[in-house]
Design an enzyme around this catalytic site. Structure first.
Site, PDB file in Angstrom:
ATOM      1  N   GLY A  18       1.109  -0.883  -0.010  1.00 35.16           N
ATOM      2  CA  GLY A  18       0.063   0.232  -0.164  1.00 35.16           C
ATOM      3  C   GLY A  18       1.093   1.157  -0.405  1.00 35.16           C
ATOM      4  N   ALA A  20       1.753   3.298  -2.135  1.00 30.91           N
ATOM      5  CA  ALA A  20       1.219   5.246  -2.492  1.00 30.91           C
ATOM      6  C   ALA A  20       0.371   5.697  -2.256  1.00 30.91           C
ATOM      7  CB  ALA A  20       1.185   4.245  -4.123  1.00 30.91           C
ATOM      8  N   PHE A  22      -1.784   7.290   1.561  1.00 35.04           N
ATOM      9  CA  PHE A  22      -1.387   7.886   2.828  1.00 35.04           C
ATOM     10  C   PHE A  22      -0.245   8.280   3.865  1.00 35.04           C
ATOM     11  CE2 PHE A  22      -2.450  11.443   5.797  1.00 35.04           C
ATOM     12  CZ  PHE A  22      -2.069  12.449   5.868  1.00 35.04           C
ATOM     13  N   ILE A  23      -0.990   7.547   4.806  1.00 35.20           N
ATOM     14  CA  ILE A  23       0.031   6.927   5.499  1.00 35.20           C
ATOM     15  C   ILE A  23       1.575   6.504   5.283  1.00 35.20           C
ATOM     16  CG2 ILE A  23       0.455   6.334   7.956  1.00 35.20           C
ATOM     17  CD1 ILE A  23      -2.530   6.279   8.290  1.00 35.20           C
ATOM     18  N   ALA A  24       1.766   5.341   3.939  1.00 33.94           N
ATOM     19  CA  ALA A  24       2.540   4.580   3.992  1.00 33.94           C
ATOM     20  C   ALA A  24       3.552   5.496   3.078  1.00 33.94           C
ATOM     21  CB  ALA A  24       1.874   3.008   3.141  1.00 33.94           C
ATOM     22  N   THR A 138      -5.492   0.003  13.542  1.00 30.94           N
ATOM     23  CA  THR A 138      -6.354   1.200  13.797  1.00 30.94           C
ATOM     24  C   THR A 138      -6.255   0.677  15.176  1.00 30.94           C
ATOM     25  OG1 THR A 138      -7.984   2.237  13.228  1.00 30.94           O
ATOM     26  CG2 THR A 138      -8.063   0.303  13.002  1.00 30.94           C
ATOM     27  N   ASP A 139      -6.990   2.218  15.247  1.00 31.72           N
ATOM     28  CA  ASP A 139      -7.295   2.112  17.280  1.00 31.72           C
ATOM     29  C   ASP A 139      -8.980   2.340  17.240  1.00 31.72           C
ATOM     30  OD1 ASP A 139      -8.620   4.121  15.605  1.00 31.72           O
ATOM     31  OD2 ASP A 139      -7.561   6.550  17.095  1.00 31.72           O
ATOM     32  N   GLU A 140      -9.551   2.057  15.955  1.00 36.76           N
ATOM     33  CA  GLU A 140     -10.796   1.623  16.463  1.00 36.76           C
ATOM     34  C   GLU A 140     -11.081  -0.059  16.337  1.00 36.76           C
ATOM     35  OE1 GLU A 140     -13.028   2.945  12.920  1.00 36.76           O
ATOM     36  OE2 GLU A 140     -12.413   4.471  12.212  1.00 36.76           O
ATOM     37  N   TYR A 165     -15.571  -2.168   8.272  1.00 36.51           N
ATOM     38  CA  TYR A 165     -13.606  -1.808   8.450  1.00 36.51           C
ATOM     39  C   TYR A 165     -13.165  -2.179   9.770  1.00 36.51           C
ATOM     40  CZ  TYR A 165      -9.676   1.237   9.176  1.00 36.51           C
ATOM     41  OH  TYR A 165      -8.423   1.193   9.270  1.00 36.51           O
ATOM     42  N   LYS A 169     -10.278  -5.005  10.399  1.00 35.54           N
ATOM     43  CA  LYS A 169      -8.544  -5.138  11.180  1.00 35.54           C
ATOM     44  C   LYS A 169      -8.373  -5.877  12.009  1.00 35.54           C
ATOM     45  CE  LYS A 169      -6.469  -2.263   9.131  1.00 35.54           C
ATOM     46  NZ  LYS A 169      -5.048  -2.251   8.725  1.00 35.54           N
ATOM     47  N   GLY A 393     -24.055  -1.917 -27.994  1.00 34.15           N
ATOM     48  CA  GLY A 393     -24.606  -0.884 -28.744  1.00 34.15           C
ATOM     49  C   GLY A 393     -25.032   0.304 -29.040  1.00 34.15           C
ATOM     50  N   GLY A 396     -23.316   2.502 -25.651  1.00 38.60           N
ATOM     51  CA  GLY A 396     -22.113   1.843 -24.837  1.00 38.60           C
ATOM     52  C   GLY A 396     -21.277   1.907 -26.021  1.00 38.60           C
TER      53      GLY A 396
END
Length: 669
Positions: A18, A20, A22-24, A138-140, A165, A169, A393, A396
């Site tokens: 991961g 690319a 945010f945190i990573a 995560t803290d969640e 979510y 985790k 079509g 489409g």
């Protein structure tokens, strides 16, 4: 070998999943910059919330390598660990936006639990090559903390997740713990508070509020805004991971937290203050999430004993974040969908199992068929991806061409609308952010065909459309459905020539053809999916391609006789690009998808004569005569396009549009 017997540890080759995101990306850039002797391998599938832009500081570094791929591909993960001789994994890759998990929880299970399991199994096979497996949680997972508690959750606290979510985790943590205890994997787990700062995708609170304030729009707050969160600046968190990497003890859990808390309403007020806005005029309270924890509060002492300290004050961090977004407003491309109060952005990405390496900042994508093979640079936004049905079509096919021209990622569906399983497989394979349904039976060569093929018409127009709508809702996806306005006819309340058109809320009153019956039926049923469907009523479609036999102008120019009745019509050259913009804006509900006003058959043929063929002639006949040469009656009506015009003020009237997009480009006389 026990953890106590392990030789002195220094990482040499680190795989960051991961990377690319945010945190990573902040952790990756920090390690590449500070430790040139480390080889950093960055793995990311470039989902909607990640971008190569985030890794620009590292792209040219000799100790950095980027791999585009998905952690759920066991072959890819095994190959990487062996080929690169990886000794350390920092596992950040995850679906993390809680709002999305309420609408699309299966993808959270796939990414967060199954993806972690794939990594752990690969590490087990290569033990003792793997010296550290740092799992980012995560803290969640602790669940809600009492508002009056002054004691934070310590690392040994019970896990009580409250949303899909955090449940995934917590599940991933259980796997990490099991592989440490059963197989001796050298695991460390971190649980962090909310992080904010530069290059964060704006589905999260702080960048969302900043971008909305920059646009002069209101700041939507879930519920009453009393929910409390602890916020850490991104560079402080990157340093925390550096400390865990260097000093963390195998088998331990570390909270990355702060005692400095703020409620959501105070965050909004602080951002208003920085923009010089009056909070009472800008803040808007909206419906809350299905469940929204009031507070997450951590005991942060254990990590501090390793030497880490938070350095950035709230005021400084918010100021630096605001300055960055002010300078980089287009970092993520079009983020309109993310700025919605309750965004439901699915995991739009490239194919998961093909993988390839990137060095020096560019990727060459293997060709997978029309619309999917392309070169992606570090500046390409990865915000949306369309799954389109109706490839063969007219509409489409045109949608795909528009996407190619505008650089929008898309793939055509391979499944049939009647086959629910094949539709689910398409969504799993493509991972779109939006689905366009341009498939349907209109008749061959016209709607009269439907009168003798009623089962086939029902199967596609009713069952197939409802199948797709239901699967889209299950996956938290918005379906843009191309419907028809041929479900109305002039009546006493909407007489011909009155200028009073049928509105979106009006009930269909035309059942003269079986085709129209099926379309009216499915439109009514789709009202039950109003939170996930955008219905576009198309009428008598027109395009600049006068060689296409489905073009209304082409049709009537070839008829021996035509009726002469004013009708609402859809000029595809102008309105199909608008349908893509409607998807980006996540517009829902029913829309009369026609150009404002009406135009008659004779008015069109007069323009055809004046612009295309000066010798062209035609003959009119009335509806009674027409009825003798057709099987099913035809719909004639005016649709009120004021709702569409209000959303897109530059929309031209039907006559202006026909001249601009059809007759001027094809002018021969």
């Amino acid at each position: 070998m026990s953890s106590a017997e392990r030789p002195e540890y220094e990482p040499r080759k680190i795989l960051i999943t991961g990377a690319a995101g945010f945190i990573a990306s902040h952790v990756t850039n920090r390690l590449v910059r500070n430790y040139p002797r480390y080889k950093i391998i960055a793995l990311d599938k470039l989902d909607y919330c990640s971008s190569l832009n985030n890794l620009l500081p590292s792209l040219s570094s000799p100790n950095f390598k980027f791999v585009k791929g998905d952690i759920i591909s066991a072959d890819l993960v095994n190959h990487l660990l062996m080929d690169e001789q990886v000794d350390t994994i920092m596992h950040f890759a995850a679906q993390s936006h809680v709002d999305n998990s309420f609408g699309n929880s299966f993808q959270f299970t796939t990414n967060n639990i199954y993806g972690t399991h794939v990594l752990l199994e690969a590490c087990k096979l290569l033990s003792p090559q793997i010296r550290r497996f740092i799992h980012v949680s995560t803290d969640e997972v602790y669940g809600e903390t009492d508002l009056d508690s002054d004691i934070g959750n310590a690392e040994a606290s019970q896990l009580l997740p409250t949303n899909p979510y955090s449940a995934t985790k917590a599940g991933a943590e259980m796997l990490v713990m099991a592989y440490h205890r059963s197989y001796g994997l050298p695991t460390i787990t971190t649980r962090g508070n909310n992080v904010y700062g530069t290059n964060q995708f704006p589905e999260k609170l702080i960048p969302k509020f900043i971008l909305l304030a920059m646009r002069g729009e209101q700041l939507p707050i879930h519920g009453d805004g009393s929910n409390v969160r602890s916020y850490l600046y991104c560079e402080d968190v990157a340093e925390a991971f550096e400390v865990v990497l260097q000093k963390g003890v195998i088998g331990h859990v570390y909270n990355i937290g702060t005692k400095k808390e703020r409620c959501v309403l105070d965050v909004a007020r602080d951002i208003c203050k920085m923009f010089g806005l009056e909070p009472d005029n800008v803040i808007k309270f909206v419906n809350d999430r299905p469940f929204n924890d009031k507070r997450y509060f951590l005991d942060d002492q254990k990590l501090k004993k390793l030497g880490w300290q938070e350095k950035t004050s709230w005021e400084d961090g918010l100021r630096m974040t605001l300055e960055w977004y002010t300078k980089n407003p287009n970092w993520w491309g079009d983020v309109t969908a993310a700025l919605h109060p309750h965004p439901r952005i699915s995991c739009g990405s490239y194919s998961g199992d093909d993988s390839y390496y990137l060095q020096h900042g560019s990727i060459l994508k293997k060709a997978e068929g029309k619309g999917s093979g392309q070169t992606v640079s570090a500046n390409t936004p990865h915000t949306i991806k369309f799954l389109i049905y109706g490839r063969s079509g007219w509409i489409g096919g045109l949608l795909g061409k528009i996407c190619e021209k505008d650089g929008v990622l898309y793939e055509y569906g391979k499944g049939r609308l009647e086959d629910r399983r094949s539709l689910a497989e398409d969504i799993r394979r493509v991972r779109p952010t939006h689905v366009f349904n341009a498939a349907g039976v209109t008749g061959r060569p016209n709607v009269d065909w439907c009168e003798s093929h009623k089962v086939e018409t029902i199967r596609t127009n009713v069952i197939g459309t409802l199948n797709l709508a239901d699967i889209c809702r299950e996956n938290g996806l918005l379906m843009i459905n191309f419907a028809t306005g041929c479900i109305f006819e002039y009546d006493k309340d909407h007489p011909e020539g009155s200028g009073k058109g049928f509105k979106e809320e009006d009930k269909p009153n035309f059942i003269g053809s079986f085709y129209s019956k099926t379309k009216a039926m499915v439109e009514e049923l789709l009202r039950e999916f109003e939170d996930s469907v955008c219905t576009l009523r198309v009428r008598m479609p027109i395009s600049s391609d006068l060689s296409n036999p489905r073009n209304f102008i082409t049709k009537i120019s070839r008829y021996n006789k035509v009726v002469n009745i004013p009708n609402s019509m859809t000029v595809l050259d102008e309105l199909l690009p608008i349908s893509i913009e409607m998807a980006k804006r996540n517009l829902k509900g029913i829309w009369n998808f026609t150009n404002p006003g009406v135009i008659s058959h004779n008015e069109i043929l007069e323009l055809y004569r004046d612009y295309i063929d000066k010798d062209f002639k035609w003959t009119n006949f009335d509806l009674e005569e027409q009825a003798k040469v057709i099987v099913a009656p035809r719909s004639n009506n005016e649709l009120d396009a004021s709702k569409l015009k209000a959303e897109f003020p530059d929309l031209l009237s039907i006559k202006e549009t026909v001249i601009k997009y059809v007759f001027e480009p094809n002018k021969k006389t």
